[in-house]
Write an enzyme that holds these catalytic residues in place. Structure first.
Site, short mmCIF file in Angstrom:
data_model
loop_
_atom_site.label_atom_id
_atom_site.label_comp_id
_atom_site.label_asym_id
_atom_site.label_seq_id
_atom_site.Cartn_x
_atom_site.Cartn_y
_atom_site.Cartn_z
N SER A 207 39.71 8.65 -50.27
CA SER A 207 38.46 7.91 -50.09
C SER A 207 38.74 6.54 -49.46
CB SER A 207 37.73 7.82 -51.44
OG SER A 207 36.38 7.47 -51.26
N ASP A 313 32.30 17.91 -48.52
CA ASP A 313 32.26 16.52 -48.97
C ASP A 313 30.98 15.87 -48.46
OD1 ASP A 313 32.70 13.83 -49.58
OD2 ASP A 313 34.82 13.90 -49.03
N HIS A 344 34.22 15.94 -52.62
CA HIS A 344 35.09 14.76 -52.51
C HIS A 344 36.16 14.84 -53.60
CE1 HIS A 344 35.81 10.89 -50.70
NE2 HIS A 344 35.64 10.22 -51.83
#
Length: 660
Positions: A207, A313, A344
């Site tokens: 991320s 995601d 994610h």
């Protein structure tokens, strides 16, 4: 072995559970490492856990970034916590570095268990989140965790992927390579050098952390040998907007506010103000976004790239992966990719054993120089069904080409056909934007006329059809109001078992049992909760989507009011994917307005008329256009198809509370 390690007898190694050993046996499991020469005659296949983790050096330094992001009259220093094996340093040997630069080490945590950094009473690091230190330090690597500027114990301000973020991490790479300055304390005094490392650095992270790895690589900094970005952003504009359509109800100022330390929050009001002013909610491109777009600088990348991403995601959408991957390919960067069916999620939590093994070999090759052949192996691993994987020599695979498919009217009004033939001149379909409806609602009723969408499907496929890479949908539409948002969705119509990417775990379920991946200390366990695939049986699968604000038709960077009754043409970018629509299934294209909880609605509620001859999809098909059995012919309403639940709103803020 080609590394900065020497042989040690087993007695010098900490107690180490076998790879993936159950936690119950961790205390009694011992390393089987044997004394051996540093350079084996025939070359080693991998680094071995010959160093003590329990006796490793744990220290903190503060690296001078040379910038003054908080405008306090002195350059900012970022906190760098280090775990490194003691034995090489004592013998004058140098080790490479695995580095994770993050804003989340105190506010939100890392990994499936939201681990934060912990320190002893003297401020020395105790717990490092994730397994990198536990696993790699005994194998002759240092693990370096960097608090980005403005977070945890660092000076400066968070600026969401721009100069302060990127240069604060780059400064650490420079220091590791003898080009920077660091101090033993935040306030200065004793200078510290990194003579214990050979400077070879690999950055990793999921991320925001992986995004920083992308950004630092795009500076071309020397010494950064490889990056492993997981679910990472390549352009911050594309995180917050899709061609003018807002994807979240807040901008970068909200994320900055969430991750900043309390001290930074008090001193960084000017930076916060610039984040608000530079990111207008109308979706226009500004200089703020130019400074946060790493794709144009991909030609500076010196590091190899091992990218991992969830194809579903909905936080960091695969548009980021697709445009970064394509640019890396054009620049000739050595690269590898894992593409899962998850949302994610870190590969450690959906394919743990294979991930640790592959990551180990990747770092051994690019940081230790071991010729293990990983760079000659298949480039891509793609998850086809839960825990079922295939590989490709290159990705997208050879034989993939952009192929145009076109929508046209069908036997029933509102239920159209998708194929290679252009619609008759003057053919149209209409729908009214309903912000309460999502892609799940549209897909479930694709075979039924409904006012909120226009749906088009092929007939049942005569053979498997694979889509691999990034596509586009060009829409010509006439709005009834001065504003309109558009969504384009690709859907596989047919029964399947998939990961439930819209559930809380985004495709995984966390179990109570643990397995161990490296050595542990009292304050830092190498044992992590296991996971399993969260599966769902469905009648359809949405596998790619894209969005846009129609007002950005003429210039993706600047919107304008629409003239009701006038036709406009705009191209929507579809998220990169790799999906096989099996023989017997149908491929569907849905064009609609607001995709509920994934984009924000426009200021009006438009009715849109599609000009079908001027609407088309350019899709990355392996082997060309689909072969269908027959076009669908629906004469009566069909029951709703079953899919996963509707995607819920994906906030750009961390998932856990960050401030009292």
């Amino acid at each position: 072995m080609l590394s900065a390690v020497t042989a040690l007898v087993a007695a010098a190694v900490s107690l180490l559970p076998p790879l993936g050993a159950p936690a119950a046996h961790a205390a009694s499991a011992a390393s089987a490492a044997q004394s051996r020469p540093d350079h084996e005659p025939d070359g080693p296949s991998e680094s071995r856990p010959v160093y003590s983790y329990d006796n490793a050096i744990r220290e903190s330094v503060w690296v001078d970034t040379t910038i003054d992001g908080d405008a306090d009259g002195r350059t900012d220093r970022v906190a760098v916590d280090i775990v490194r094996p003691r034995e090489p340093a004592a013998q004058g040997r140098r080790v490479p570095v695995i580095m994770d630069a993050s804003p989340y080490y105190s506010c939100c945590g890392r990994g499936n268990e939201s681990q934060t950094k912990t320190y002893d009473a003297a401020g020395n690091p105790v717990q490092f989140p994730l397994f990198y230190d536990n696993y790699f330090v005994p194998r002759g690597y240092a693990t370096v965790l960097v608090d980005l500027a403005g977070t945890n114990r660092s000076d400066g301000c968070v600026d969401i992927g721009a100069r302060s973020d990127i240069l604060s991490a780059k400064a650490v790479v420079d220091w590791l390579n003898g080009r920077g300055t660091a101090y033993r304390t935040r306030t200065g005094g004793e200078r510290v050098t990194a003579g214990w490392t050979d400077g070879a650095t690999g950055m990793i992270g999921k991320s925001y952390d992986g995004t920083i790895a992308n950004g630092v690589a795009a500076t071309g900094v020397k010494g950064l040998k490889t990056i492993v970005p997981i679910g990472a952003i390549s352009s911050w504009y594309d995180y917050y907007f899709a061609k003018g359509a807002a994807l979240f109800d807040s901008g970068p100022d909200g994320l900055s506010d969430a991750v900043e330390s309390d001290a930074a929050h008090a001193r960084c009001a000017a930076v916060q103000k610039r984040l608000v002013e530079g990111a207008p909610r109308n979706g226009d491109w500004t200089g703020l976004w130019t400074a946060r777009d790493y794709v144009p600088d991909v030609d500076k990348v010196r590091a190899s790239v091992f990218a991992a991403h969830g194809a579903q995601d909905l936080n960091v959408r695969t548009k980021h992966l697709g445009q970064w991957w394509n640019a890396l390919a054009d620049a000739g960067v050595e690269r590898k990719i894992w593409l899962s069916q998850t949302g994610h999620v870190d590969p450690f939590d959906y394919r743990r054993g294979e991930w640790v093994h592959t990551l180990h070999r990747w770092f051994d090759h690019y940081l230790l120089g071991i010729d293990n052949g990983i760079e000659r192996e298949p480039m891509a691993d793609v998850e086809r069904a839960p825990d079922q994987w295939s590989t490709d020599r290159v990705w997208p695979p050879s034989g993939t080409r952009q192929t145009t498919l076109r929508p046209r009217g069908g036997a029933t009004a509102g239920v159209g056909v998708l194929g290679t033939e252009r619609a008759e001149p003057g053919a149209t379909e209409t729908f009214t934007d309903d912000p309460a409806l999502s892609e799940a609602d549209w897909s479930a009723a694709i075979d039924t006329p409904t006012p909120g969408k226009a749906g088009f499907t092929t007939g049942p496929l005569g053979k498997d059809l694979r889509l691999s890479g990034s596509g586009t949908v060009t829409v010509t539409a006439t709005p009834s109001t001065t504003s309109a948002h558009l969504s384009a969705v690709l859907v596989d119509l047919g029964p399947a078992t998939i990961r439930d990417y819209t559930a809380a775990g985004e495709g995984i379920t966390t179990l109570d049992r643990r397995t161990c991946w490296g050595s542990s200390t009292e304050g830092d366990s190498a044992c992590f909760k296991e996971t399993a695939a969260d599966e769902e049986d469905v009648d359809y699968t949405v596998f790619s989507r894209g969005w846009a604000d129609l007002g950005h038709f003429a210039d993706g960077g600047k919107g304008r009011p629409l003239t009701p009754g006038k036709a406009y043409t705009i191209t929507l970018d579809l998220a990169a994917t790799d999906h096989v629509v099996p023989a017997g299934h149908r491929l569907g294209l849905i064009i609609a307005g607001t995709d509920a909880d994934l984009i924000e609605p426009p200021s009006t509620t438009p009715r849109l008329t599609l000009d079908l001859p001027r609407t088309s999809a350019r899709l990355p098909l392996v082997g060309g256009a689909p072969k269908t059995v027959a076009a669908p012919s629906h004469t009566a309403a069909t029951p709703p198809l079953k899919g996963v639940r509707a995607p819920h709103h994906r906030t750009p803020l961390p998932s856990m509370s960050t401030r009292d």
